[in-house]
Design an enzyme around this catalytic site. Structure first.
Site, PDB file in Angstrom:
ATOM      1  CE  LYS A 106      13.250  -2.726 -10.191  1.00 52.50           C
ATOM      2  NZ  LYS A 106      12.082  -1.864 -10.176  1.00 52.50           N
ATOM      3  CD  GLU A 160       6.823  -3.787 -10.314  1.00 49.16           C
ATOM      4  OE1 GLU A 160       7.399  -4.346 -11.271  1.00 49.16           O
ATOM      5  OE2 GLU A 160       6.106  -4.380  -9.493  1.00 49.16           O
ATOM      6  NE  ARG A 192      18.392  -6.130 -17.786  1.00 48.02           N
ATOM      7  CZ  ARG A 192      17.221  -5.817 -17.212  1.00 48.02           C
ATOM      8  NH1 ARG A 192      16.128  -5.767 -17.905  1.00 48.02           N
ATOM      9  NH2 ARG A 192      17.163  -5.575 -15.936  1.00 48.02           N
TER      10      ARG A 192
HETATM   11  P1  ATP Z   1      13.930  -6.352 -12.951  1.00 47.17           P
HETATM   12  O1  ATP Z   1      15.348  -6.037 -12.592  1.00 47.17           O
HETATM   13  O2  ATP Z   1      13.234  -7.064 -11.863  1.00 47.17           O
HETATM   14  O3  ATP Z   1      13.783  -6.933 -14.321  1.00 47.17           O
HETATM   15  P2  ATP Z   1      13.377  -3.815 -13.977  1.00 47.17           P
HETATM   16  O4  ATP Z   1      14.821  -3.548 -13.934  1.00 47.17           O
HETATM   17  O5  ATP Z   1      12.716  -4.055 -15.277  1.00 47.17           O
HETATM   18  O6  ATP Z   1      13.104  -5.003 -13.007  1.00 47.17           O
HETATM   19  P3  ATP Z   1      11.771  -1.454 -13.697  1.00 47.17           P
HETATM   20  O7  ATP Z   1      11.466  -0.694 -12.476  1.00 47.17           O
HETATM   21  O8  ATP Z   1      10.633  -1.986 -14.469  1.00 47.17           O
HETATM   22  O9  ATP Z   1      12.672  -2.641 -13.200  1.00 47.17           O
HETATM   23  O10 ATP Z   1      12.707  -0.607 -14.630  1.00 47.17           O
HETATM   24  C1  ATP Z   1      12.432   0.716 -14.987  1.00 47.17           C
HETATM   25  C2  ATP Z   1      13.058   1.037 -16.303  1.00 47.17           C
HETATM   26  O11 ATP Z   1      14.467   0.864 -16.235  1.00 47.17           O
HETATM   27  C3  ATP Z   1      12.551   0.138 -17.396  1.00 47.17           C
HETATM   28  O12 ATP Z   1      12.268   0.935 -18.535  1.00 47.17           O
HETATM   29  C4  ATP Z   1      13.680  -0.791 -17.658  1.00 47.17           C
HETATM   30  O13 ATP Z   1      13.678  -1.215 -18.992  1.00 47.17           O
HETATM   31  C5  ATP Z   1      14.894   0.049 -17.303  1.00 47.17           C
HETATM   32  N1  ATP Z   1      15.993  -0.806 -16.855  1.00 47.17           N
HETATM   33  C6  ATP Z   1      15.948  -1.728 -15.885  1.00 47.17           C
HETATM   34  N2  ATP Z   1      17.133  -2.368 -15.771  1.00 47.17           N
HETATM   35  C7  ATP Z   1      17.952  -1.837 -16.705  1.00 47.17           C
HETATM   36  C8  ATP Z   1      19.305  -2.074 -17.098  1.00 47.17           C
HETATM   37  N3  ATP Z   1      20.059  -3.005 -16.502  1.00 47.17           N
HETATM   38  N4  ATP Z   1      19.819  -1.330 -18.111  1.00 47.17           N
HETATM   39  C9  ATP Z   1      19.072  -0.383 -18.695  1.00 47.17           C
HETATM   40  N5  ATP Z   1      17.799  -0.118 -18.380  1.00 47.17           N
HETATM   41  C10 ATP Z   1      17.227  -0.824 -17.396  1.00 47.17           C
END
Ligand code: ATP
Ligand code: MG
Length: 566
Positions: free
Chosen positions: A272, A37, A262
């Protein structure tokens, strides 16, 4: 796993895909996507997801799309879109012509929503957000049905089209899926699919004033792009029934959602929302602050693509949440820089040394090795003259027992140069501070070896005062004091754990003249001090370096202990 082992990784996701290929599912296609996003910069957690999605596509001869999940115009910006594109490229991945945007499917999504209404599977609800929450129930109590749940298809279609044309104010109505208010899974209790939002979108402008919610938009985007394996993080496990429900009801192409844990990293935050807070609150200099766990921050700090990708491969993929030690990330970085970074000499806290028996205006060019790990990187000349700088820490007037470096009367080696002996300590009359050492050198030790093989216990780095270049060096430490920054006292939040000493700058450092034209992004090992890179703030008039990482490898120690223990 070490980096020298073969590049075939095995984990439960790759096992699923291998099984699907064997079974001939999806006509044996593999097609993944990375769906950020654009509401912030990417961080090292995203790098894990990027390496996984693009890596799997490459390994199985498939494709991976870069897709912007741009369904919330209030929080999304073009700056973020551009930074994400730059960061995925920097990680070395290529999406070909498959740069996609969920917003490209807004019309299609709208039509699918109309279909759900026609099937009696969605309705317009006039409850406010608070009321919806109240009606939703809890984990132990079922929800209550909305009084608007049984509106006729005609009324729903009419209201939905009027929502689209902008007749109603924000928040006055929503479109909800009609599923099951008593479901054990709260996500299935008539979730909102569309909301009214009179907001300008960075791509579709003012075309829309209704926007789809994430769960609806995501499965449809995956379906439209004919993604085979929709890989996401564990928090979406409870959303999978909804993902499947939409695609099943609409009877359209149905990708398989697979969840993994994650990445969490010690001494930093990977959310984020929290990173936005740090940037907007001025706790860091920006998204690319070298202390930030963002890709842009890591890059500015001096991380290489290879070290980040190698880290992501080493941590692997699992189904259980854990916190990875940041020392492992730093270890991957050192391992890579050790191979590629040229060695140079730099003095961070200079102490003036005058070689009293060396001629006033003589300069010698001494040979220095660029990288002992790689003979191919060759040698260079380093100037030596009567006045030098050494590191303040390398001299003690009253050396403690374990201190083997320079002290009054003691002899040490200057790397690639000569043995010197400290003859006299000059102090500031008023402050008593040591301002200069008077030393003698032994001309028989040129190159750093004595013909009589007499031993010295230390080898120091140094620069020639009149040849060296002045530089600023910025030092960094962990951004947070606690391994888990979210561990806070009541009434405080994660920001109370920020390390107040996470950044410092030294302004009168001296580097050897071979760095006169060092370009931003170049990386060096300053001998005995660590790895450093040229910061983009650097200019012709002023060199600025970031300390990327010190030489002390705590992870190597941990690994050694584990080996001994096992
Ligand atoms: P927020 O941190 O606000 O929860 P988000 O990290 O989910 O947001 P996105 O832009 O939706 O932000 O993430 C894009 C992709 O990266 C998604 O498929 C998400 O699952 C993956 N992703 C995000 N954070 C992690 C992480 N810490 N480890 C592995 N994958 C991640
Ligand atoms: Mg997300």
């Amino acid at each position: 796993m070490t980096s020298s082992e073969s590049k075939r990784y095995s984990d439960f996701i790759r096992d699923i895909i291998t099984g699907d290929l064997v079974a001939g599912k999806n006509n044996s296609r593999v097609h993944t996507r990375f769906p950020p996003e654009p509401n912030g910069y990417l961080h090292i957690g995203h790098a894990k997801s990027i390496c996984l999605n693009f890596g799997i596509a490459a390994e199985f001869g498939g494709l991976c799309n870069l897709r912007f999940d741009d369904t919330n115009p209030v929080k999304e910006e073009v700056e973020y879109v551009e930074s994400i594109i730059e960061d995925v490229r920097w990680l070395g991945f290529d999406w070909g012509d498959r740069l996609c945007y969920a917003s490209d499917y807004f019309e299609q999504m709208y039509q699918y929503a109309v279909e759900l209404i026609k099937m009696g599977k969605a309705y317009i609800c006039d409850l406010s957000a608070d009321e919806i929450r109240e009606y939703r129930g809890t984990l132990i109590e079922p929800g209550k049905e909305s009084p608007y749940r049984n509106r006729s298809v005609e009324v729903n279609l009419d209201l939905f089209s009027r929502m689209r044309t902008g007749e109603f104010p924000d928040g006055s109505r929503t479109l909800r899926a009609k599923i099951d208010m008593s479901s054990g899974n709260i996500n299935m209790r008539d979730p909102v699919i569309y909301r009214i939002l009179h907001a300008r979108h960075h791509r579709t402008g003012n075309t829309w004033c209704v926007y789809p919610m994430y769960d609806f938009a995501h499965c449809i985007s995956d379906s439209v792009e004919r993604i085979t394996h929709s890989i996401c993080t564990l928090e979406f496990e409870d959303h999978r029934p909804l993902y499947d429900w939409f695609l099943y009801q609409l009877n359209i192409y149905h990708p398989q959602q697979i969840e993994f844990a994650r990445l969490n990293l010690s001494y930093t935050v990977l959310s984020k929302r929290k990173l936005v807070e740090l940037v907007e609150g001025g706790y860091v200099i920006g998204w690319d602050d070298p202390r930030m766990p963002t890709i842009a921050g890591l890059r500015r700090r001096g991380f290489t693509t290879e070290s980040v990708v190698n880290f992501c491969e080493r941590i692997g993929v699992a189904k259980r949440d854990s916190i990875v030690d940041i020392a492992l990330l730093e270890h991957c970085l050192r391992e890579d820089l050790n191979k590629r970074a040229p060695r140079i000499m730099a003095v961070l806290r200079p102490l003036r040394v005058v070689i009293v028996n060396y001629p006033e205006d003589k300069t010698e060019e001494l040979d220095a090795i660029n990288n002992p790990e790689d003979q191919g990187m060759g040698t260079r000349k380093v100037p030596f003259s009567r006045v030098l700088y050494i590191e303040r820490d390398d001299f003690r007037e009253d050396p403690p027992k374990e201190f083997f470096r320079l002290a009054p009367g003691r002899e040490v080696r200057l790397r690639y140069a000569y043995y010197i002996r400290c003859a006299e300590v000059i102090k500031d009359n008023k402050t008593g501070e040591i301002i200069e050492l008077r030393c003698t050198y032994d001309p028989q030790t040129r190159g750093g070896d004595s013909s009589d093989r007499r031993k010295v216990k230390a080898t120091l780095h140094w620069v020639s005062a009149k040849h060296a270049i002045e530089a600023e060096v910025r030092l960094y430490d962990h951004l947070f004091l606690k391994a888990d920054p979210n561990e806070v006292e009541e009434s405080k939040d994660f920001k109370s754990n920020i390390n107040p000493k996470s950044m410092g700058a030294l302004n009168s450092c001296r580097v050897e003249p071979s760095l006169a034209n060092a370009k931003p992004d170049s990386r060096y090992q300053f001998e005995r001090l660590g790895y450093f890179c040229v910061d983009p703030d650097s200019s012709k008039n002023k060199l600025v370096f970031n300390r990327t990482v010190t030489l002390r490898d705590t992870w190597a120690k941990i690994e050694k202990k584990q080996k001994i223990g096992s």
